[in-house]
Motif scaffolding. Structure first.
Motif, short mmCIF file in Angstrom:
data_model
loop_
_atom_site.label_atom_id
_atom_site.label_comp_id
_atom_site.label_asym_id
_atom_site.label_seq_id
_atom_site.Cartn_x
_atom_site.Cartn_y
_atom_site.Cartn_z
N THR A 1 0.66 -1.15 -0.01
CA THR A 1 -0.01 -0.17 0.06
C THR A 1 0.67 1.11 0.27
N ILE A 2 0.69 2.24 -0.76
CA ILE A 2 1.30 3.62 -0.85
C ILE A 2 0.68 4.33 0.49
N THR A 3 1.68 4.45 1.40
CA THR A 3 1.24 5.04 2.56
C THR A 3 1.59 6.56 2.88
N ASN A 4 2.38 6.96 1.80
CA ASN A 4 2.71 8.49 1.94
C ASN A 4 3.41 9.17 0.54
N VAL A 5 2.88 10.07 -0.05
CA VAL A 5 3.32 10.58 -1.52
C VAL A 5 3.60 12.00 -0.86
N GLY A 6 5.23 12.44 -1.00
CA GLY A 6 5.81 13.58 -0.50
C GLY A 6 6.09 14.58 -1.77
N THR A 7 6.69 15.57 -1.71
CA THR A 7 7.16 16.28 -2.90
C THR A 7 7.95 15.81 -3.96
N TYR A 8 8.95 14.64 -3.23
CA TYR A 8 9.74 14.08 -4.02
C TYR A 8 9.97 12.79 -3.57
N SER A 9 8.91 12.05 -3.02
CA SER A 9 9.04 10.74 -2.30
C SER A 9 7.85 9.87 -2.17
N LEU B 1 9.04 -1.31 4.83
CA LEU B 1 8.90 0.09 4.16
C LEU B 1 9.89 0.23 3.06
N HIS B 2 9.41 0.13 1.70
CA HIS B 2 10.14 0.81 0.68
C HIS B 2 9.91 2.39 0.26
N ARG B 3 11.13 3.00 0.40
CA ARG B 3 11.29 4.34 -0.03
C ARG B 3 11.89 4.90 -1.46
N TYR B 4 11.04 5.41 -2.06
CA TYR B 4 11.44 5.85 -3.27
C TYR B 4 11.52 7.63 -3.36
N LEU B 5 12.95 7.93 -3.55
CA LEU B 5 13.04 9.35 -3.50
C LEU B 5 13.66 9.98 -4.89
N HIS B 6 13.31 11.11 -5.19
CA HIS B 6 13.66 11.94 -6.21
C HIS B 6 12.85 11.79 -7.54
N VAL C 1 12.15 8.66 -12.75
CA VAL C 1 13.32 9.08 -12.36
C VAL C 1 13.55 10.48 -12.51
N SER C 2 14.18 11.28 -11.66
CA SER C 2 14.39 12.50 -11.88
C SER C 2 15.48 13.22 -10.91
N GLY D 1 12.30 21.54 -4.45
CA GLY D 1 12.87 22.86 -5.00
C GLY D 1 14.13 23.02 -5.19
N THR D 2 15.17 22.05 -4.64
CA THR D 2 16.72 22.07 -4.75
C THR D 2 17.16 20.66 -5.65
#
Length: 478
Positions: free
Chosen positions: A143-151, A161-166, A189-190, A195-196
């Motif tokens: 289940t997708i438990t969180n969506v952030g600005t880049y995660s 917990l599997h985390r994907y960033l950027h 992938v980006s 913002g940085t």
């Protein structure tokens, strides 16, 4: 035959070149062989890694949809803040071997890292340096438990917990609360970093409950290795296989690595094979520099392990080794200062499983001020408990193998620098003048025999015997 005019010839040549060029473009590129550095081996100067061969999430899907992919350091790679120069799209960042960067020097609290701080997971570059082109996918169902600005956070039923960033937020294919299956697309992938901008890559990590620490980031490297092998259908080849009877791993072989603070090691043109590595012993809870011999045996069994000691260099009385074999860790000590040549560490069971290795560490407990040196040179493995085949000096037995085909003088895998005292005496082997050819011929005297037509059989047997004899003599002169 009609003559070809100059114009016709030019047209023909142009067409041929165009056709060849089109064929080359259409031809698939030669796939680069997948290789990877061992877990815990970080880029020089980037910290001390954790040596952990555990596949913590067996059967997971590699988190980028398509190969190739290149896990390595963003900070210490080309284009990174501490890198060797160049840009992030440098070809060196997009080539094998892979590099672990779990526990790489960072400020995050990491109880599983040797220094208590480090990088939480693994940075992965996709096939090319193109931004917002390559899909990430779910490593497991969950289940997708969180969506952030880049995660994006993906939680499985067992609490992993599997985390994907950027990933670029505008490309996300999932939202909080969605359920996904392994392999479902998540985003592209980006270089998004709230913002940085960062470099174009995926930061991937795994968080799980580990007693007594609670929820912590665990090493993902070997889980990535095995899932990538599944993705490309190409198991990574080990650095080298030790044959059934044993062999030698020298300090210039692919199965030998200088690790940790590799800059502390020196090289001398002495020792086995004409070179060795050495450094100073010191008193510290953690090693600064260490060396590793990776052990990949073709057949499980008991092997005697011997290290080659050059007495003109070695002086440490408490050189510290650890052998990881057959699911156990053996901590060993050796007085290198009192040793010379091949010196036994003991006989141990090797299972042939991935991750078996011998390591030597510089933190022997001896004072650095004493300037005691220890060496890392060749390692010899000799199979134990294997009975030599009996040579029948009397009656011929056609069902027995030709004892003359085995050379008892071949002792250490062809290193050319074996300890004559530990090897069979080559002088006991028969030479061409003692009737050995006749002995071998007699042992094979029924090759090609038949129970009928005695006359024809005798002729055929004579031809075969002459052929075997000639072949034996050719082999002996090579």
């Amino acid at each position: 035959m009609k003559s070809m005019t100059l114009k016709t010839f030019k047209t023909f040549v142009s067409g041929a070149i165009f056709g060849l060029g089109a064929a080359l473009v259409a031809m698939p590129a030669q796939a680069e062989e997948f290789t990877y550095q061992p877990p815990g081996q970080l880029v020089d100067g980037s910290g001390t890694g954790r040596v952990d061969y555990t596949v913590h999430v067996p059967g997971m899907r590699f988190p980028i949809e398509q190969a190739p992919a290149y896990p390595n350091s963003q900070v210490w790679g080309h284009g990174g803040m501490n890198g060797p120069g160049g840009g992030q799209c440098d070809p060196g960042n997009y080539s094998y071997p892979w590099w672990d960067n779990y526990c790489e020097t960072r400020s995050w609290d990491m109880p599983l890292c040797p220094g208590g701080q480090g990088h939480q997971g693994q940075d992965i570059r996709a096939a090319t340096c193109d931004n917002k082109t390559h899909w990430t996918v779910a490593a497991e169902a969950g289940t997708i438990t969180n969506v952030g600005t880049y995660s994006v956070y993906l939680m499985t039923a067992d609490g992993t917990l599997h985390r994907y960033l950027h990933m670029d937020p505008a490309t996300l294919a999932v939202s909080t609360g969605d359920t996904v299956a392994a392999g479902d697309r998540l985003g592209l992938v980006s270089n998004a970093f709230g913002g940085t901008p960062t470099t174009i890559h995926l930061h991937y990590d795994i968080r799980r409950n580990v007693s007594p620490h609670g929820q912590v980031y665990i090493p993902a490297y070997m889980s990535l290795v095995t899932s990538y092998q599944e993705l490309i259908g190409q198991p990574a080849e080990p650095c080298g296989l030790i044959g059934a009877e044993g062999g030698v791993i020298d300090n210039d072989d692919a199965c030998f690595q200088l690790l940790g603070n590799a800059g502390t090691w020196r090289t001398e043109e002495v020792g086995h094979g004409g070179s060795l590595n050495w450094t100073y012993a010191w008193d510290s809870p953690d090693p600064d520099g260490y060396a590793r011999w990776s052990l990949h045996v073709e057949e499980p069994g008991d092997y005697e392990l011997e290290v080659y000691i050059e007495p003109t260099i070695a002086s440490s009385a408490r050189a510290r080794y650890s052998l990881f074999a057959d699911g156990q860790q053996h901590d060993l000590r050796l007085d290198q200062g009192a040793a010379s040549g091949w010196t036994s560490l003991g006989t141990f069971r090797l299972s042939g499983e991935s991750g078996e290795r011998l390591e030597i560490y510089d933190n022997s407990g001896e004072a650095f001020a004493d300037r005691l040196q220890f060496v890392a040179d060749a390692l010899r493995l000799t199979r134990q408990g294997v009975e030599e085949p009996e040579v029948d000096a009397g009656e011929t037995d056609a069902d027995q193998p030709d004892a003359g085909q085995s050379d008892a003088g071949q002792g250490d895998g062809g290193s050319g620098d074996s300890d004559a005292g530990a090897q069979p005496d080559a002088g006991a082997q028969p030479d061409a003048g003692d009737g050995s050819d006749e002995r071998m011929l007699d042992e094979n005297s029924c090759v090609g025999c038949s129970s009928t037509d005695a006359g024809g059989t005798s002729v055929l047997m004579l031809v075969v015997m002459v052929g075997l004899l000639a072949r034996r003599r050719v082999l002996r002169t090579r």
